[in-house]
Motif scaffolding. Sequence first.
Motif, short mmCIF file in Angstrom:
data_model
loop_
_atom_site.label_atom_id
_atom_site.label_comp_id
_atom_site.label_asym_id
_atom_site.label_seq_id
_atom_site.Cartn_x
_atom_site.Cartn_y
_atom_site.Cartn_z
N GLU A 210 114.65 113.72 94.18
CA GLU A 210 114.95 112.74 93.15
C GLU A 210 116.45 112.43 93.05
N VAL A 211 117.10 112.39 94.18
CA VAL A 211 118.52 112.05 94.22
C VAL A 211 118.66 110.55 94.43
N GLN A 212 119.41 109.91 93.57
CA GLN A 212 119.72 108.49 93.70
C GLN A 212 121.24 108.34 93.57
N GLY A 213 121.77 107.33 94.23
CA GLY A 213 123.20 107.09 94.11
C GLY A 213 123.67 106.08 95.14
N THR A 214 124.97 106.11 95.41
CA THR A 214 125.57 105.22 96.40
C THR A 214 126.25 106.05 97.47
N LEU A 215 126.04 105.67 98.72
CA LEU A 215 126.68 106.32 99.85
C LEU A 215 127.80 105.42 100.36
N PHE A 216 128.98 105.99 100.52
CA PHE A 216 130.14 105.29 101.07
C PHE A 216 130.47 105.95 102.41
N ARG A 217 130.73 105.12 103.42
CA ARG A 217 131.06 105.67 104.74
C ARG A 217 131.99 104.71 105.46
N PRO A 218 132.75 105.21 106.44
CA PRO A 218 133.60 104.30 107.22
C PRO A 218 132.75 103.28 107.97
N ALA A 219 133.22 102.06 108.01
CA ALA A 219 132.45 101.01 108.66
C ALA A 219 132.62 101.00 110.17
N ALA A 220 133.76 101.44 110.65
CA ALA A 220 134.06 101.26 112.07
C ALA A 220 134.32 102.56 112.81
N ARG A 221 133.98 103.68 112.23
CA ARG A 221 134.18 104.97 112.90
C ARG A 221 132.84 105.59 113.21
N GLU A 222 132.84 106.45 114.22
CA GLU A 222 131.60 107.09 114.62
C GLU A 222 131.40 108.37 113.85
N ALA A 223 130.16 108.58 113.40
CA ALA A 223 129.79 109.81 112.71
C ALA A 223 129.69 110.95 113.75
N PRO A 224 129.70 112.21 113.28
CA PRO A 224 129.64 112.67 111.90
C PRO A 224 131.02 112.72 111.24
N PHE A 225 131.02 112.81 109.91
CA PHE A 225 132.24 112.77 109.12
C PHE A 225 132.35 114.00 108.22
N PRO A 226 133.56 114.34 107.80
CA PRO A 226 133.68 115.25 106.65
C PRO A 226 133.01 114.59 105.46
N ALA A 227 132.46 115.39 104.55
CA ALA A 227 131.63 114.81 103.49
C ALA A 227 132.03 115.32 102.11
N PHE A 228 131.76 114.48 101.12
CA PHE A 228 132.07 114.78 99.72
C PHE A 228 130.92 114.30 98.84
N VAL A 229 130.63 115.06 97.80
CA VAL A 229 129.78 114.60 96.70
C VAL A 229 130.69 114.43 95.50
N VAL A 230 130.81 113.21 95.00
CA VAL A 230 131.74 112.89 93.91
C VAL A 230 130.92 112.65 92.65
N CYS A 231 131.15 113.47 91.64
CA CYS A 231 130.29 113.51 90.45
C CYS A 231 131.01 112.95 89.23
N ARG B 243 136.45 103.38 93.23
CA ARG B 243 137.71 103.23 93.96
C ARG B 243 138.06 104.51 94.72
N PHE B 244 137.84 105.64 94.07
CA PHE B 244 138.14 106.92 94.71
C PHE B 244 137.21 107.16 95.90
N ALA B 245 135.92 106.89 95.73
CA ALA B 245 134.97 107.08 96.83
C ALA B 245 135.30 106.17 98.00
N ARG B 246 135.66 104.93 97.71
CA ARG B 246 136.04 104.02 98.79
C ARG B 246 137.30 104.49 99.50
N ALA B 247 138.26 105.00 98.74
CA ALA B 247 139.50 105.47 99.36
C ALA B 247 139.22 106.65 100.29
N LEU B 248 138.34 107.56 99.87
CA LEU B 248 137.96 108.67 100.76
C LEU B 248 137.27 108.15 102.02
N ALA B 249 136.37 107.18 101.85
CA ALA B 249 135.66 106.63 103.01
C ALA B 249 136.62 105.94 103.97
#
Length: 365
Positions: free
Chosen positions: A59-80, A95-101
């Motif tokens: 039952e997890v819902q939310g928004t995922l932010f990721r780099p648009a032009a880089r190849e995965a995998p990435f370091p990851a964060f859950v921002v609460c 804004r913070f989540a986008r800056a991390l992405a």
Amino acid sequence: MSRTRRGVLLGGLALVGFLAWRELAPALPAARLLGELGDSTSPLAEGVREEPFSAGAEEVQGTLFRPAAREAPFPAFVVCHGAAKDGYRDERLVRFARALARRGAAVLAPDLEDLRRFRIAASTVDRIVASHRALCGRADLVRGARASLVGISFAGTLSLLAAADPGIRDSVPAVLAFGAYADLEGLARAWLGAAPEIPPGTYPVESYGKGILVLNSLDALVGPDESGPLRELLERFLREKKLPPRPEGLGPTAAELWSVATDVGPTPPALLDRIVSAALPGIRRVQPAARLGELRARVFLLHAAGDRLIPPGESRRLAAILGERARLLVTPLFEHVSLRGEGTGALERWRLVRFAGAFLRAAGL
């Protein structure tokens, strides 16, 4: 100058240069990230891919932010998010989540419904754990099945509790707790007893906690016929941060609680004790002192020096509990959890850059 002395001098200069670079290089990504956060005109959505995130089994819902032009995998964060009406869609959090992405991270901002409705509950700890597990389960996206946690305000402490959960503690490299609390019962008594001096016609932030506390205690204080309407009124009050008209038709206890939540000034001692006693069962489930012993993550405690809702002494107490595992920064660069645009010196900004750089390094970014 002899060759030996010249060699010693050059070696010393090289060592100084190396040490200076070792200090500056890790801080550069943090400086860029903080610069973007402080610039409201910065187009942080560029270079970032955003998509709804759902993990139905948990039952997890939310928004995922990721780099648009880089190849995965990435370091990851859950921002609460904290106790805020917009929750995971809060402009500052986005804004913070986008800056991390943009720096190269995968970031999940989960919807913590209870916090969005101003409820400080153990269920939110479970939701953070589930969100972390769901994100780390994306092997196509997340490097090493590990993700750091960022918790804002009340979610700072709830994220620490989540990071100590046996199910995820070995896969949380770092936690950033921003404006967290150490003693919720002590805070509850302080909010109820506060008598701040304020300009006429305004509601003090010191008293904002009273509304949250009363809201969280309703079921134990009034019957279901009154708790529902009163909860709706208090949620509206906390969302809008202004006093709605005094409601009609409330029974004596509900009317008394409405006055406690919305009037400025200290609560009578007997009523204070009654409200705190009603809140204690829930408070004890989210008190951190006895529950952080199994925490294995590096912890970064950030607090606004002038925070009047959750005073910086709370993060100092957390630092004392956590000992060498924690790094603490109390700074005037924020008002509660909002970055100030001016009025602070270069030294304070450098301290914040170093602190943020250390967190990003510990998180693997």
